[in-house]
Design a protein around this motif. Structure first.
Motif, mmCIF file in Angstrom:
data_model
loop_
_atom_site.group_PDB
_atom_site.id
_atom_site.type_symbol
_atom_site.label_atom_id
_atom_site.label_comp_id
_atom_site.label_asym_id
_atom_site.label_seq_id
_atom_site.Cartn_x
_atom_site.Cartn_y
_atom_site.Cartn_z
ATOM 1 N N MET A 282 0.856 -1.181 0.000
ATOM 2 C CA MET A 282 0.000 0.000 0.000
ATOM 3 C C MET A 282 0.898 1.238 0.000
ATOM 4 S SD MET A 282 -2.744 1.344 2.877
ATOM 5 C CE MET A 282 -3.451 -0.246 3.029
ATOM 6 N N PRO A 283 0.677 2.163 -0.949
ATOM 7 C CA PRO A 283 1.518 3.353 -0.989
ATOM 8 C C PRO A 283 1.233 4.288 0.183
ATOM 9 C CG PRO A 283 -0.177 3.456 -2.683
ATOM 10 C CD PRO A 283 -0.294 2.116 -2.030
ATOM 11 N N LYS A 284 2.255 5.048 0.525
ATOM 12 C CA LYS A 284 2.095 6.064 1.570
ATOM 13 C C LYS A 284 1.180 7.164 1.047
ATOM 14 C CE LYS A 284 6.434 5.130 3.756
ATOM 15 N NZ LYS A 284 6.428 5.097 5.183
ATOM 16 N N GLY A 285 0.615 7.937 1.967
ATOM 17 C CA GLY A 285 -0.194 9.089 1.609
ATOM 18 C C GLY A 285 0.529 10.352 2.032
ATOM 19 N N TYR A 286 0.367 11.388 1.254
ATOM 20 C CA TYR A 286 1.021 12.662 1.552
ATOM 21 C C TYR A 286 0.002 13.787 1.499
ATOM 22 C CZ TYR A 286 5.272 10.039 0.780
ATOM 23 O OH TYR A 286 6.258 9.103 0.881
ATOM 24 N N VAL A 287 0.064 14.662 2.478
ATOM 25 C CA VAL A 287 -0.699 15.898 2.442
ATOM 26 C C VAL A 287 0.292 16.977 2.039
ATOM 27 C CG1 VAL A 287 -1.952 17.625 3.808
ATOM 28 C CG2 VAL A 287 -2.385 15.180 4.173
ATOM 29 N N ILE A 288 -0.030 17.695 0.979
ATOM 30 C CA ILE A 288 0.814 18.793 0.508
ATOM 31 C C ILE A 288 0.005 20.071 0.644
ATOM 32 C CG2 ILE A 288 2.108 19.764 -1.429
ATOM 33 C CD1 ILE A 288 2.262 16.861 -2.535
ATOM 34 N N MET A 289 0.588 21.040 1.336
ATOM 35 C CA MET A 289 -0.071 22.334 1.523
ATOM 36 C C MET A 289 0.852 23.444 1.039
ATOM 37 S SD MET A 289 -1.734 22.073 5.299
ATOM 38 C CE MET A 289 -2.998 20.885 5.678
ATOM 39 N N THR A 290 0.282 24.364 0.275
ATOM 40 C CA THR A 290 0.982 25.602 -0.034
ATOM 41 C C THR A 290 0.253 26.695 0.724
ATOM 42 O OG1 THR A 290 -0.315 25.983 -2.053
ATOM 43 C CG2 THR A 290 1.772 24.808 -2.294
ATOM 44 N N GLU A 291 1.022 27.502 1.432
ATOM 45 C CA GLU A 291 0.424 28.474 2.353
ATOM 46 C C GLU A 291 0.902 29.891 2.047
ATOM 47 O OE1 GLU A 291 0.449 25.402 6.148
ATOM 48 O OE2 GLU A 291 2.175 26.722 5.832
ATOM 49 N N VAL B 40 -3.886 31.645 3.620
ATOM 50 C CA VAL B 40 -4.660 31.127 2.489
ATOM 51 C C VAL B 40 -3.909 29.881 2.033
ATOM 52 C CG1 VAL B 40 -5.442 31.553 0.141
ATOM 53 C CG2 VAL B 40 -5.465 33.411 1.824
ATOM 54 N N THR B 41 -4.592 28.747 2.053
ATOM 55 C CA THR B 41 -3.914 27.470 1.830
ATOM 56 C C THR B 41 -4.560 26.684 0.703
ATOM 57 O OG1 THR B 41 -3.401 27.358 4.190
ATOM 58 C CG2 THR B 41 -3.228 25.311 2.958
ATOM 59 N N ASN B 42 -3.717 26.083 -0.115
ATOM 60 C CA ASN B 42 -4.137 25.041 -1.048
ATOM 61 C C ASN B 42 -3.661 23.740 -0.430
ATOM 62 O OD1 ASN B 42 -5.168 26.862 -2.923
ATOM 63 N ND2 ASN B 42 -3.266 26.950 -4.080
ATOM 64 N N ALA B 43 -4.504 22.717 -0.414
ATOM 65 C CA ALA B 43 -4.117 21.441 0.197
ATOM 66 C C ALA B 43 -4.627 20.286 -0.646
ATOM 67 C CB ALA B 43 -4.680 21.344 1.614
ATOM 68 N N VAL B 44 -3.791 19.260 -0.769
ATOM 69 C CA VAL B 44 -4.167 18.044 -1.483
ATOM 70 C C VAL B 44 -3.665 16.834 -0.702
ATOM 71 C CG1 VAL B 44 -4.172 19.099 -3.787
ATOM 72 C CG2 VAL B 44 -2.079 18.030 -2.919
ATOM 73 N N ILE B 45 -4.309 15.698 -0.940
ATOM 74 C CA ILE B 45 -3.804 14.409 -0.480
ATOM 75 C C ILE B 45 -3.430 13.642 -1.742
ATOM 76 C CG2 ILE B 45 -4.345 12.213 0.621
ATOM 77 C CD1 ILE B 45 -6.340 13.702 2.406
ATOM 78 N N VAL B 46 -2.209 13.114 -1.759
ATOM 79 C CA VAL B 46 -1.752 12.331 -2.911
ATOM 80 C C VAL B 46 -1.190 10.993 -2.435
ATOM 81 C CG1 VAL B 46 -1.267 14.368 -4.335
ATOM 82 C CG2 VAL B 46 0.541 13.398 -2.912
ATOM 83 N N ALA B 47 -1.216 10.039 -3.331
ATOM 84 C CA ALA B 47 -0.654 8.711 -3.039
ATOM 85 C C ALA B 47 0.797 8.670 -3.489
ATOM 86 C CB ALA B 47 -1.448 7.625 -3.764
ATOM 87 N N GLY B 48 1.639 8.075 -2.656
ATOM 88 C CA GLY B 48 3.026 7.870 -3.033
ATOM 89 C C GLY B 48 3.130 6.865 -4.163
ATOM 90 N N PHE B 49 4.270 6.813 -4.800
ATOM 91 C CA PHE B 49 4.490 5.900 -5.918
ATOM 92 C C PHE B 49 5.205 4.661 -5.420
ATOM 93 C CE2 PHE B 49 7.333 4.340 -9.292
ATOM 94 C CZ PHE B 49 6.387 3.984 -10.227
ATOM 95 N N GLU B 50 4.688 3.518 -5.817
ATOM 96 C CA GLU B 50 5.344 2.252 -5.549
ATOM 97 C C GLU B 50 5.606 1.576 -6.886
ATOM 98 O OE1 GLU B 50 3.117 -0.188 -2.862
ATOM 99 O OE2 GLU B 50 3.730 0.985 -1.141
ATOM 100 N N PRO B 51 6.871 1.370 -7.214
ATOM 101 C CA PRO B 51 7.146 0.710 -8.497
ATOM 102 C C PRO B 51 6.596 -0.704 -8.490
ATOM 103 C CG PRO B 51 9.169 1.010 -7.219
ATOM 104 C CD PRO B 51 8.058 1.677 -6.458
ATOM 105 N N PRO B 52 6.223 -1.201 -9.650
ATOM 106 C CA PRO B 52 5.707 -2.568 -9.713
ATOM 107 C C PRO B 52 6.772 -3.550 -9.229
ATOM 108 C CG PRO B 52 5.613 -1.497 -11.877
ATOM 109 C CD PRO B 52 6.270 -0.556 -10.936
ATOM 110 N N ALA B 53 6.336 -4.578 -8.546
ATOM 111 C CA ALA B 53 7.268 -5.595 -8.059
ATOM 112 C C ALA B 53 7.797 -6.400 -9.231
ATOM 113 C CB ALA B 53 6.563 -6.500 -7.060
#
Length: 109
Positions: free
Chosen positions: A1-10, A87-100
């Motif tokens: 399962m890939p990691k999740g990341y919250v990215i915020m620009t403030e 004033v914030t922009n925020a997203v949740i993105v999935a990390g990349f896991e290369p195929p096994a």
């Protein structure tokens, strides 16, 4: 399962307010197992335009864990402090896991 990341620009309007938000959100982040990976006041923009004057990247065990943190009661108490201070922009993105690679695959070089 890939990691999740919250990215915020403030775009910060109130430094003291952001400091209060940081203190208020710390417990919910610790509880969620979050790890702050990036806090950058001046990212090097390669193309296009970038919002804000600080970029923050927070790592979670998964996208689901990131979403659960964002929707948690603890974070919902802290969130209005950030909204009042920046004033914030925020997203949740999935990390990349290369195929096994499967066992026995030969290098095609």
């Amino acid at each position: 399962m890939p990691k999740g990341y919250v990215i915020m620009t403030e775009a910060i309007r109130d430094e003291a307010g952001m400091a209060a938000y940081g203190k208020a959100s710390a417990a919910s982040m610790a509880e969620a197992g979050a790890r702050v990976r990036v806090v950058d006041p001046s990212p090097h923009v390669l193309e296009g335009e970038w919002h804000g004057d600080r970029t923050v990247v927070v790592e979670f065990a998964s996208v689901e864990a990131a979403r659960a943190w964002y929707e948690s009661a603890g974070y919902q108490e802290a969130r209005p402090l950030r909204q009042a201070a920046a004033v914030t922009n925020a997203v949740i993105v999935a990390g990349f896991e290369p195929p096994a690679r499967t066992t026995g695959q030969e290098d095609s070089r």
